[in-house]
Design a protein around this motif. Structure first.
Motif, short mmCIF file in Angstrom:
data_model
loop_
_atom_site.label_atom_id
_atom_site.label_comp_id
_atom_site.label_asym_id
_atom_site.label_seq_id
_atom_site.Cartn_x
_atom_site.Cartn_y
_atom_site.Cartn_z
N GLU A 146 0.88 -1.18 0.00
CA GLU A 146 0.00 0.00 0.00
C GLU A 146 0.92 1.22 0.00
O GLU A 146 2.04 1.16 0.51
CB GLU A 146 -0.92 0.02 1.24
CG GLU A 146 -0.16 0.02 2.57
CD GLU A 146 -1.06 0.28 3.79
OE1 GLU A 146 -2.28 0.34 3.66
OE2 GLU A 146 -0.49 0.44 4.88
N ARG B 16 0.81 -6.76 -4.69
CA ARG B 16 0.28 -7.79 -3.81
C ARG B 16 0.30 -9.12 -4.54
O ARG B 16 -0.16 -9.20 -5.69
CB ARG B 16 -1.17 -7.48 -3.39
CG ARG B 16 -1.25 -6.24 -2.56
CD ARG B 16 -2.66 -5.92 -2.10
NE ARG B 16 -2.65 -4.60 -1.49
CZ ARG B 16 -3.70 -3.95 -1.04
NH1 ARG B 16 -4.89 -4.52 -1.13
NH2 ARG B 16 -3.58 -2.75 -0.50
N GLU C 248 -1.49 -11.55 -5.05
CA GLU C 248 -2.89 -11.99 -4.94
C GLU C 248 -3.02 -13.47 -5.30
O GLU C 248 -2.42 -13.94 -6.27
CB GLU C 248 -3.79 -11.18 -5.88
CG GLU C 248 -3.84 -9.69 -5.63
CD GLU C 248 -4.77 -9.31 -4.49
OE1 GLU C 248 -5.34 -10.21 -3.86
OE2 GLU C 248 -4.91 -8.09 -4.23
N PHE D 107 -9.13 -5.34 -12.90
CA PHE D 107 -9.78 -5.19 -11.59
C PHE D 107 -8.85 -5.65 -10.46
O PHE D 107 -8.64 -4.94 -9.49
CB PHE D 107 -11.09 -6.00 -11.53
CG PHE D 107 -11.69 -6.00 -10.16
CD1 PHE D 107 -12.37 -4.89 -9.69
CD2 PHE D 107 -11.51 -7.08 -9.29
CE1 PHE D 107 -12.88 -4.85 -8.40
CE2 PHE D 107 -12.03 -7.05 -8.00
CZ PHE D 107 -12.71 -5.93 -7.56
N THR E 207 -5.05 -7.13 -9.97
CA THR E 207 -3.76 -7.51 -10.54
C THR E 207 -2.74 -7.54 -9.41
O THR E 207 -3.02 -7.11 -8.30
CB THR E 207 -3.33 -6.47 -11.61
OG1 THR E 207 -3.47 -5.17 -11.05
CG2 THR E 207 -4.17 -6.56 -12.85
N GLN F 68 -2.37 3.04 -6.67
CA GLN F 68 -3.33 3.60 -5.70
C GLN F 68 -3.20 5.12 -5.64
O GLN F 68 -2.14 5.68 -5.93
CB GLN F 68 -3.02 3.07 -4.29
CG GLN F 68 -3.23 1.59 -4.11
CD GLN F 68 -2.98 1.16 -2.67
OE1 GLN F 68 -2.03 1.59 -2.05
NE2 GLN F 68 -3.85 0.32 -2.15
N GLU G 215 -3.93 7.67 -2.50
CA GLU G 215 -4.32 7.58 -1.08
C GLU G 215 -4.05 8.88 -0.35
O GLU G 215 -3.11 9.62 -0.68
CB GLU G 215 -3.54 6.47 -0.37
CG GLU G 215 -3.84 5.09 -0.89
CD GLU G 215 -3.44 3.98 0.07
OE1 GLU G 215 -4.32 3.26 0.55
OE2 GLU G 215 -2.23 3.83 0.33
N GLU H 81 -15.48 -4.38 -4.40
CA GLU H 81 -14.93 -3.13 -3.88
C GLU H 81 -14.32 -2.27 -4.99
O GLU H 81 -13.53 -2.74 -5.79
CB GLU H 81 -13.85 -3.44 -2.85
CG GLU H 81 -13.19 -2.19 -2.30
CD GLU H 81 -12.04 -2.48 -1.32
OE1 GLU H 81 -11.95 -3.62 -0.80
OE2 GLU H 81 -11.24 -1.56 -1.09
N LEU H 82 -14.73 -1.00 -4.97
CA LEU H 82 -14.12 -0.02 -5.87
C LEU H 82 -13.11 0.80 -5.08
O LEU H 82 -11.93 0.88 -5.44
CB LEU H 82 -15.24 0.87 -6.44
CG LEU H 82 -14.84 2.08 -7.27
CD1 LEU H 82 -14.07 1.66 -8.52
CD2 LEU H 82 -16.10 2.87 -7.68
N GLU I 243 -8.46 7.61 6.42
CA GLU I 243 -7.79 7.26 5.17
C GLU I 243 -8.78 6.93 4.05
O GLU I 243 -9.36 5.85 4.01
CB GLU I 243 -6.88 6.03 5.38
CG GLU I 243 -6.18 5.61 4.10
CD GLU I 243 -5.60 4.22 4.19
OE1 GLU I 243 -6.38 3.25 4.34
OE2 GLU I 243 -4.37 4.10 4.15
N GLY J 89 -8.34 3.01 -5.96
CA GLY J 89 -7.50 2.28 -6.91
C GLY J 89 -7.54 3.00 -8.25
O GLY J 89 -8.62 3.36 -8.73
N1 GAP Z 1 -4.10 1.71 2.43
C1 GAP Z 1 -5.35 1.03 2.45
C2 GAP Z 1 -5.47 0.02 1.41
O1 GAP Z 1 -4.50 -0.31 0.74
P1 GAP Z 1 -7.18 -1.63 0.27
O2 GAP Z 1 -8.67 -1.67 0.35
O3 GAP Z 1 -6.43 -2.89 0.53
O4 GAP Z 1 -6.73 -0.47 1.28
C3 GAP Z 1 -7.18 0.22 -1.56
O5 GAP Z 1 -6.75 -1.05 -1.15
C4 GAP Z 1 -7.70 0.23 -2.98
O6 GAP Z 1 -6.68 -0.26 -3.87
C5 GAP Z 1 -8.90 -0.68 -3.21
O7 GAP Z 1 -10.11 -0.04 -2.86
C6 GAP Z 1 -8.80 -0.94 -4.71
O8 GAP Z 1 -9.35 0.16 -5.43
C7 GAP Z 1 -7.29 -0.94 -4.95
N2 GAP Z 1 -6.75 -2.33 -5.00
C8 GAP Z 1 -6.47 -3.13 -3.95
N3 GAP Z 1 -5.97 -4.31 -4.36
C9 GAP Z 1 -5.93 -4.26 -5.72
C10 GAP Z 1 -5.49 -5.16 -6.74
N4 GAP Z 1 -4.96 -6.35 -6.46
N5 GAP Z 1 -5.60 -4.78 -8.04
C11 GAP Z 1 -6.10 -3.55 -8.36
N6 GAP Z 1 -6.52 -2.66 -7.43
C12 GAP Z 1 -6.43 -2.99 -6.13
#
Ligand code: GAP
Length: 441
Positions: free
Chosen positions: A147, A179, A181, A189, A191, A196, A198, A266-267, A306, A310
């Motif tokens: 993050e 990440r 994932e 959506f 990856t 981000q 923030e 989640e958006l 916070e 994304g």
């Molecule tokens: N600092 C808080 C944080 O990182 P999060 O909900 O884990 O919170 C924030 O991530 C935003 O980042 C999400 O709402 C989404 O829009 C985006 N996001 C998170 N993981 C993602 C991924 N693997 N691929 C694309 N966007 C991602």
């Protein structure tokens, strides 16, 4: 919900065909869930980031920008709790060996791919590890940040020392996060490498729940942002995340969920991180990370609201919301908000074999495209005008300017509107102002 069938396939195909987004490393057969933004996609993405930076950093006196390093001291991730807590439950099928996130399965025992038996879930840490320097040993292990937030917490003291801000104030950052994932997918959506935007917004330690006022202020800011992307509010839900399901640092979280064609997901997110991060970083680093009230001289750790967005999900919803099929005129067009479109206007000579028309059109193109204008303008002289209109519709160009024989006589041009396909005649002198007025600049 969407009535347009196969909308994701249509968007992915348009993105590839027209230079918005390409599969990553394509000539080597691709790399699963990696995507590259092409010339038009990078314009949309940059326009979104610019709109965000302008609104939350440059137009506000209480928020400061930052661009921190992507790889940080690994102690950061001990202090932030990510080494211990940032994991998802991983399960594997004993038969086909496919892996899944256990919390996303309807049946925790049967493999959704082949029906085989699933292993007991193990917590799998999502941080992406690498080594700094030539030796691949424990002492050189580092992580790509999961993050952008932590870059802002570790620079909190620098912000106090250089900018001398008064509470409440914020730090804002746009940048990549990584990440590992377990189940990436659905185009851009989810990856493993993404971007981000923030803000860490620092407030006084709350008395009588006054943090909720700041939380609500950010909730409204996020609602306004979503509307400005051109998103239909009926497709957005604000979901209160219950105890036990929030991230380890959060006392309250609202997810802004969107009805994607592949389900409601989640958006964006909004969290109340309390003083969790500053307190822990002070404990681990030994540096004083308290704020000193200039009037009372009292020292304390500020609390944090916070809001997080994304970037890639912003691009995806913008494209999904903009996609239109006009059956009557047999055309596809992207009804993008004009300031987010890759080009704000396109300029064409009516015929490509008449030098007087081309010369006149080139002058108009250069003047609209000049550095004093904020417009990004496309040029097209291929095929006939009808085909050029359709090609611009498909990439979301809001206005097409055609230079015809009448232009040579009276210095007027036709301006065609993408959404209505209607044309109006405008003088060259008023063209730049006309387009900017329509955009709202
Ligand atoms: N600092 C808080 C944080 O990182 P999060 O909900 O884990 O919170 C924030 O991530 C935003 O980042 C999400 O709402 C989404 O829009 C985006 N996001 C998170 N993981 C993602 C991924 N693997 N691929 C694309 N966007 C991602």
């Amino acid at each position: 919900m969407y009535t347009n069938e196969n909308l994701m396939e249509k968007i992915i195909s348009l993105c590839k065909r027209r230079g918005f987004i390409f599969p990553g490393s394509e000539i080597y057969g691709g790399l699963a869930n990696a995507w590259d933004y092409g010339p038009l996609g990078v314009e949309v993405k940059n326009n979104i980031k610019r709109m965000w930076w302008d609104r939350f950093v440059r137009r506000r006196s209480d928020i400061f920008g930052l661009d921190a390093a992507l790889i940080m001291n690994p102690r950061v991730w001990e202090a932030s709790g990510h080494l211990k807590e940032f994991s998802d439950p991983l399960t594997e099928c004993r038969k086909c060996h496919e892996r899944f996130r256990a919390d996303q399965l309807e049946d925790a025992h049967a493999c959704p791919a082949c029906g085989g038996e699933l292993t007991d879930p193990l917590q799998f840490n999502l941080m992406l590890k690498t080594y700094l320097g030539p030796a691949e040993e424990k002492a050189n292990e580092v992580y790509f940040r999961p993050e952008t937030a932590q870059g802002m917490f570790v620079n909190f003291k620098n912000m106090l020392d250089t900018m001398r801000p008064r509470l409440p104030f914020g730090i804002a950052q746009i940048g990549k996060a990584f990440r590992n994932e377990i189940t990436p997918g659905n185009f851009i959506f989810r990856t493993r490498e993404f971007e981000q935007m923030e803000i860490e917004y620092f407030i006084r330690p709350p008395k009588n729940n006054e943090w909720e006022e700041q939380f609500d202020m950010w909730r409204r800011e996020m609602e306004q942002w979503i509307a400005d992307l051109g998103v239909d509010a009926s497709r957005v839900r604000e979901v209160e995340i219950p105890d036990g399901e929030r991230a380890h640092y959060s006392k309250r979280t609202i997810d802004f969920e969107y009805d994607f064609p592949f389900g409601r997901k989640e958006l964006y997110g909004l969290a109340y991180r309390t003083d969790f991060d500053l307190k822990n970083h002070e404990g681990y680093s030994g540096e004083n990370l308290k704020y000193r009230d200039p009037e009372t001289l009292e020292e304390f750790w500020p609390h944090v609201i916070e809001p997080t967005w994304g970037v890639d999900r912003s691009v995806l919803v913008t494209l999904l919301e903009a996609y239109r099929e006009d059956a009557e005129k047999k055309r596809v067009y992207l009804k993008l908000p004009p300031k987010l479109a890759p080009y704000q206007a396109a300029v064409f000579p009516l015929l490509s074999n008449k030098s007087a028309l081309i010369e006149k059109a080139e002058n108009i193109y250069k003047s609209l495209q000049s550095s004093s204008s904020k417009l990004h303008v496309a040029w097209d002289e291929r095929g006939n005008v009808g085909k050029r209109y359709y090609a611009q519709d498909e990439i979301g160009t809001p206005w097409c300017v055609t230079i015809d024989f009448q232009t040579l006589e009276d210095d007027t041009v036709t301006v065609r509107d993408r959404d209505t396909a209607q044309q109006v005649r405008k003088s060259i002198a008023e063209l730049d102002d006309y387009v900017k007025e329509m955009i709202g600049w």
